[in-house]
Design an enzyme around this catalytic site. Sequence first.
Site, short mmCIF file in Angstrom:
data_model
loop_
_atom_site.label_atom_id
_atom_site.label_comp_id
_atom_site.label_asym_id
_atom_site.label_seq_id
_atom_site.Cartn_x
_atom_site.Cartn_y
_atom_site.Cartn_z
N ASP A 163 -0.26 5.74 -6.76
CA ASP A 163 -1.09 4.55 -6.68
C ASP A 163 -0.31 3.53 -5.86
OD1 ASP A 163 -3.13 2.55 -7.47
OD2 ASP A 163 -1.50 1.75 -8.69
N ASP A 179 -1.00 -0.62 -5.65
CA ASP A 179 -0.80 -1.91 -6.30
C ASP A 179 -0.32 -1.74 -7.73
OD1 ASP A 179 -1.99 -4.02 -4.34
OD2 ASP A 179 -3.45 -2.41 -4.36
#
Length: 219
Positions: free
Chosen positions: A17, A19
């Site tokens: 991922d 953020d």
Amino acid sequence: MGLGALSDEVFEAVLFDMDGTLIDSTPAVMRAWTTWMHEFGLTPEQMGRHHGMPSAQVVRALLAEDRHVEAIRRIDELELADVHDIVVLPGAAEALEALRGAKNAIATSCTVPLAQARIAAARLQPPSVLVTVDDVARGKPAPDPFLEAARRLGADPTRCLVVEDAPKGLEAARAAGCRTLAVVTTTEREDLDADAVVGDLSEVEFIPGEDGIRVRLRG
């Protein structure tokens, strides 16, 4: 706390991922969504817990259909305009560097323009494979982003390790059949349902080899 069964596995690819996992964009995200919330007459309670989901999905969950186009355009505008104080999280640059010659990717809920803007603002050196919400039919918590990242890498999703910070992202990873490593950067440890949980990426190291990628706790 160790890595449990993850320590014994050899992975074909690592899917990150972005953020909250590789970069800290939380202040910018909070500023943008707080402004948006006030402009559209919502309260913090109504906003709920949507971290890790694409912004368009959040808008659709919160507002009537006749407001979707305007509201999506506005949050996209606010987020693109605010990429201040976005930084690389501890251990993220080292993790990507260690995996430079191995199969790895970013799978993010951002749009292409926002992902590129935040990567540039953080001065992150991303892997060659970047999957955004623009590349899939469904965003997280659907498995599509991780399945697409695995497809582009030519990897079996069940032999991929997903690194996430958000419950919705972990849900997507499990739905894709991936193993999961969570970082405690935006969510409380007890709310992270993963195969293993660490504080951040500085606590682990990725070790590529001829047979695949191993993950270990740093000594």
